[in-house]
Design an enzyme around this catalytic site. Structure first.
Site, PDB file in Angstrom:
ATOM      1  N   GLU A  37       0.912  -0.951  -0.019  1.00 31.75           N
ATOM      2  CA  GLU A  37       0.135  -0.012   0.106  1.00 31.75           C
ATOM      3  C   GLU A  37       1.030   1.138  -0.042  1.00 31.75           C
ATOM      4  O   GLU A  37       1.999   1.189   0.622  1.00 31.75           O
ATOM      5  CB  GLU A  37      -0.875   0.108   1.192  1.00 31.75           C
ATOM      6  CG  GLU A  37      -1.846   1.202   1.163  1.00 31.75           C
ATOM      7  CD  GLU A  37      -2.902   1.353   2.481  1.00 31.75           C
ATOM      8  OE1 GLU A  37      -2.912   0.180   3.313  1.00 31.75           O
ATOM      9  OE2 GLU A  37      -3.406   2.206   2.568  1.00 31.75           O
ATOM     10  N   ARG A 264       5.210 -12.428   9.838  1.00 32.27           N
ATOM     11  CA  ARG A 264       5.740 -11.505   9.351  1.00 32.27           C
ATOM     12  C   ARG A 264       7.237 -11.358  10.165  1.00 32.27           C
ATOM     13  O   ARG A 264       7.405 -11.908  11.159  1.00 32.27           O
ATOM     14  CB  ARG A 264       4.814 -10.224   9.642  1.00 32.27           C
ATOM     15  CG  ARG A 264       4.358 -10.094  11.011  1.00 32.27           C
ATOM     16  CD  ARG A 264       3.320  -8.987  11.171  1.00 32.27           C
ATOM     17  NE  ARG A 264       3.731  -7.814  10.699  1.00 32.27           N
ATOM     18  CZ  ARG A 264       3.034  -6.865   9.814  1.00 32.27           C
ATOM     19  NH1 ARG A 264       1.848  -7.276   9.198  1.00 32.27           N
ATOM     20  NH2 ARG A 264       3.483  -5.751   9.549  1.00 32.27           N
ATOM     21  N   LYS A 274       4.377   0.276   9.784  1.00 29.54           N
ATOM     22  CA  LYS A 274       4.355   1.652   8.830  1.00 29.54           C
ATOM     23  C   LYS A 274       3.647   2.805   9.824  1.00 29.54           C
ATOM     24  O   LYS A 274       3.932   3.645   9.529  1.00 29.54           O
ATOM     25  CB  LYS A 274       3.561   1.130   7.695  1.00 29.54           C
ATOM     26  CG  LYS A 274       4.502   1.272   6.413  1.00 29.54           C
ATOM     27  CD  LYS A 274       3.736   1.202   5.362  1.00 29.54           C
ATOM     28  CE  LYS A 274       3.280   0.028   4.767  1.00 29.54           C
ATOM     29  NZ  LYS A 274       2.421   0.286   3.593  1.00 29.54           N
TER      30      LYS A 274
HETATM   31  P1  ATP Z   1       1.525  -2.217   8.158  1.00 30.28           P
HETATM   32  O1  ATP Z   1       0.794  -3.071   8.836  1.00 30.28           O
HETATM   33  O2  ATP Z   1       2.805  -2.050   9.068  1.00 30.28           O
HETATM   34  O3  ATP Z   1       1.167  -0.998   7.537  1.00 30.28           O
HETATM   35  P2  ATP Z   1       1.420  -3.509   5.869  1.00 30.28           P
HETATM   36  O4  ATP Z   1       1.304  -5.093   5.752  1.00 30.28           O
HETATM   37  O5  ATP Z   1       0.110  -3.214   5.870  1.00 30.28           O
HETATM   38  O6  ATP Z   1       2.244  -3.044   6.955  1.00 30.28           O
HETATM   39  P3  ATP Z   1       1.555  -3.516   3.044  1.00 30.28           P
HETATM   40  O7  ATP Z   1       2.062  -2.084   2.102  1.00 30.28           O
HETATM   41  O8  ATP Z   1       0.316  -3.800   2.854  1.00 30.28           O
HETATM   42  O9  ATP Z   1       1.933  -3.259   4.377  1.00 30.28           O
HETATM   43  O10 ATP Z   1       2.563  -4.602   2.946  1.00 30.28           O
HETATM   44  C1  ATP Z   1       2.795  -5.105   1.448  1.00 30.28           C
HETATM   45  C2  ATP Z   1       3.244  -6.511   1.808  1.00 30.28           C
HETATM   46  O11 ATP Z   1       4.339  -6.815   2.358  1.00 30.28           O
HETATM   47  C3  ATP Z   1       2.010  -7.493   2.306  1.00 30.28           C
HETATM   48  O12 ATP Z   1       1.991  -8.523   1.555  1.00 30.28           O
HETATM   49  C4  ATP Z   1       2.595  -7.793   3.642  1.00 30.28           C
HETATM   50  O13 ATP Z   1       1.957  -9.005   4.144  1.00 30.28           O
HETATM   51  C5  ATP Z   1       3.949  -7.793   3.390  1.00 30.28           C
HETATM   52  N1  ATP Z   1       4.556  -7.408   4.919  1.00 30.28           N
HETATM   53  C6  ATP Z   1       4.286  -6.076   5.509  1.00 30.28           C
HETATM   54  N2  ATP Z   1       5.102  -6.191   6.444  1.00 30.28           N
HETATM   55  C7  ATP Z   1       5.773  -7.224   6.646  1.00 30.28           C
HETATM   56  C8  ATP Z   1       6.838  -8.015   7.555  1.00 30.28           C
HETATM   57  N3  ATP Z   1       6.948  -7.117   9.009  1.00 30.28           N
HETATM   58  N4  ATP Z   1       7.340  -9.419   7.254  1.00 30.28           N
HETATM   59  C9  ATP Z   1       6.662  -9.838   6.178  1.00 30.28           C
HETATM   60  N5  ATP Z   1       5.908  -9.302   5.240  1.00 30.28           N
HETATM   61  C10 ATP Z   1       5.525  -7.841   5.510  1.00 30.28           C
HETATM   62 MG    MG Z   2      -1.420  -3.948   4.173  1.00 35.06          MG
END
Ligand code: ATP
Ligand code: MG
Length: 563
Positions: A37, A264, A274
């Site tokens: 995102e 994760r 994030k």
């Molecule tokens: P946050 O919850 O910190 O905002 P997010 O998962 O919403 O992070 P996205 O931009 O949606 O952030 O993430 C893109 C991809 O990266 C998704 O498939 C997510 O599952 C993966 N991802 C995000 N954070 C992690 C992590 N700490 N470890 C592994 N994969 C991750």
């Molecule tokens: Mg997300």
């Protein structure tokens, strides 16, 4: 991607794919995607997901799409889109011509919503957010059906179209799936599919839409439209999988990817949320998204991490379903090993102490020949100027040796200058406060590059010529937080209370050997006996800035053992 990047170690996802290939489930195809995102910069957790998704495509001869999951325009913007693309490329991966935006699918998503309405599987609901929450029930109790659930297909079609046309205010109505208010899975209790958002300018679609599809509706359809085979996400989406499947089972698409969840990445002494990283930036607690203390890809790049070291790290930590918190030392070892093998050696004096070599001619300059790497002759040699006045590090001199282990310079003692002569300290000059401000030494001209017979000089210290040295600023970094789990510290505060006040120390008057003046931003070096440093892009100080990437040894592991 460098030649020596071997395929990643096996894991449970690779076993699933192996089985799918054997059973010809997707015609032997492997198609993955990385779906960020654009509401912030990528962090080390995203690197894990990138290496996993693009790595599978690479190793199975498949494809991996970059897809921006941009259904929530409120917090998203094009700066983040650009930064994310740059980071993925920098990590060494390519989406070729497969760059997508979920917003590209808004017209199709709208049509699929109409298909659900026509099949009696979605309805427009007038309950507000709070009423919906109250009627959703709990894990122990079923929810209650919305009074709007029995609206006719015609009425729903009419209202949904009017939602799209902007006739209703934010929150006045939502489109919901009609599934099961008594489902033990809360995600299946008539989840929202579309919401109204007026007055936002979407970074891709502008003001074209005032209704936006929810993630749980958008994601499976985007995957299906792109022909994804394995839709890999983190564990918190495990409970959403039945909804993912329900959406695809109830619309007319012929592709049904398999959602697979993994745990994760979480790391000690930092955070990978994030939302919280955004707060650090917005509250000015760090110097932007690329602050070298940040666990962001941009921060790590600026700090001097290499793409290969981050890929190596992602391979080492592996992919599982169990929660794990990785020690920072694992990441640091990856970059240390990379730089130990590949970073040229240079001399830099971080805490300068002037040394005058009294028996060296005042005007004379010698170019001393020094190896760029102790093991790798192919990295070549360089010339280092030497003259009567040099700087050594304050830490390399003590008037009296505190113990036998002290092999540096003491009053009356001898030491070898790296790639140079042996010098002896004849006189110590102090200021009025008693601080040592200068040493008077003498050199032995027969000691260049050879050990004089019968003379034991164990210590070797680094130095730079005072006349030729380049003045620089050096930034020493330490962990951003003092608590191993700043998010979960049990003292009532929040992660911001655990920021390490000593996470950045700036040394404003350091001296570098002249060869370092040619370094470009991002170039990495071992400053002999000090650590690995990388040239910062910051030129605003009128002199080079270098960032500490990582120390020579894992000093934290040692300290933690001592307790
Ligand atoms: P946050 O919850 O910190 O905002 P997010 O998962 O919403 O992070 P996205 O931009 O949606 O952030 O993430 C893109 C991809 O990266 C998704 O498939 C997510 O599952 C993966 N991802 C995000 N954070 C992690 C992590 N700490 N470890 C592994 N994969 C991750
Ligand atoms: Mg997300």
């Amino acid at each position: 991607m460098s030649e020596n990047d071997v395929s990643a170690p096996s894991n449970f996802i690779r076993h699933i794919i192996d089985d799918d290939i054997k059973s010809n489930k997707y015609g032997g195809k492997v198609a993955t995607r990385f779906p960020p995102e654009p509401n912030g910069y990528l962090h080390i957790g995203h690197a894990k997901s990138i290496c996993l998704n693009f790595g599978l495509a690479r190793d199975y001869g498949g494809t991996c799409n970059l897809r921006f999951d941009d259904t929530n325009p409120h917090k998203e913007n094009v700066e983040f889109v650009g930064a994310i693309k740059k980071d993925v490329e920098w990590l060494g991966f390519s989406w070729d011509d497969r760059l997508y935006f979920a917003s590209d699918y808004f017209p199709k998503l709208y049509e699929f919503a109409i298909e659900l309405i026509k099949a009696g599987k979605a309805y427009v609901c007038d309950l507000n957010a709070e009423q919906m929450r109250e009627m959703r029930g709990t894990l122990k109790e079923p929810g209650q059906e919305s009074p709007y659930r029995s609206r006719s297909v015609e009425e729903n079609l009419d209202l949904f179209e009017r939602m799209k046309n902007g006739e209703f205010g934010d929150g006045a109505k939502v489109l919901r799936a009609k599934i099961d208010m008594a489902s033990p899975n809360m995600n299946l209790r008539d989840p929202s599919l579309y919401r109204i958002r007026h007055g936002v300018i979407h970074h891709q679609t502008g003001a074209q839409w005032c209704i936006y599809p929810m993630y749980d509706f958008t994601h499976p359809i985007s995957d299906a439209l792109e022909g994804i085979t394995h839709s890999i996400c983190t564990l918190e989406f495990e409970d959403h999988r039945p909804l993912y499947d329900w959406i695809l089972d109830n619309i007319s698409v012929d592709c049904h990817p398999q959602q697979i969840e993994f745990s994760r990445l979480e790391m000690q002494y930092t955070i990978t949320s994030k939302r919280k990283l955004t707060a650090l930036v917005d509250d000015g607690l760090v110097d932007g998204w690329d602050d070298p203390r940040m666990p962001t890809i941009a921060g790590m790049r600026r700090r001097g991490y290499t793409p290969a070291s981050i890929r190596d790290f992602c391979n080492r930590i592996g992919v599982t379903k169990s929660r794990n918190e990785v020690e920072m030392g694992v990441l640091e070892n990856c970059i240390r090993e990379d730089l130990n093998a590949n970073a040229p050696r240079r001399m830099a004096v971080l805490h300068p102490l002037k040394v005058v070599i009294t028996n060296y001619p005042a005007e004379k300059v010698e170019e001393l020949n020094a190896a760029n790497h102790p093991q790798q002759e192919e990295m070549g040699r360089r010339l280092v100027p030497f003259c009567r006045e040099i700087y050594i590090d304050q830490n390399d001199f003590l008037e009296v040796a505190p113990n036998k282990k002290f092999k540096r310079l003491v009053s009356g003692g001898e030491v070898r200058l790296r790639s140079g002569y042996i010098i002896r300290c004849d006189e110590v000059i102090k200021n009025e406060q008693g601080d040592v401000i200068e040493l008077r030494c003498s050199y032995d001209e027969n000691t260049l590059g050879k050990a004089p017979e019968g003379r034991k000089v164990k210590g070797v210290i680094h130095w730079v010529s005072a006349r030729h040295a380049i003045e620089a600023e050096v930034r020493l970094y330490d962990r951003l937080f003092t608590h191993p789990t700043p998010d979960a510290a049990k003292d009532g505060g929040d992660y911001r209370d655990h920021i390490n006040p000593a996470s950045l120390r700036t040394l404003t008057r350091c001296y570098l050997e002249p060869a370092l003046g040619e370094a470009s931003a991002g170039d990495s070096f071992q400053f002999e006996r000090e650590g690995y440093f990388s040239r910062d892009p910051d030129e605003s100080h009128g002199r080079p800035v270098f960032n500490l990437t990582v120390s020579l040894r894992d000093s934290w592991a040692k300290m933690e053992k001592k307790g």
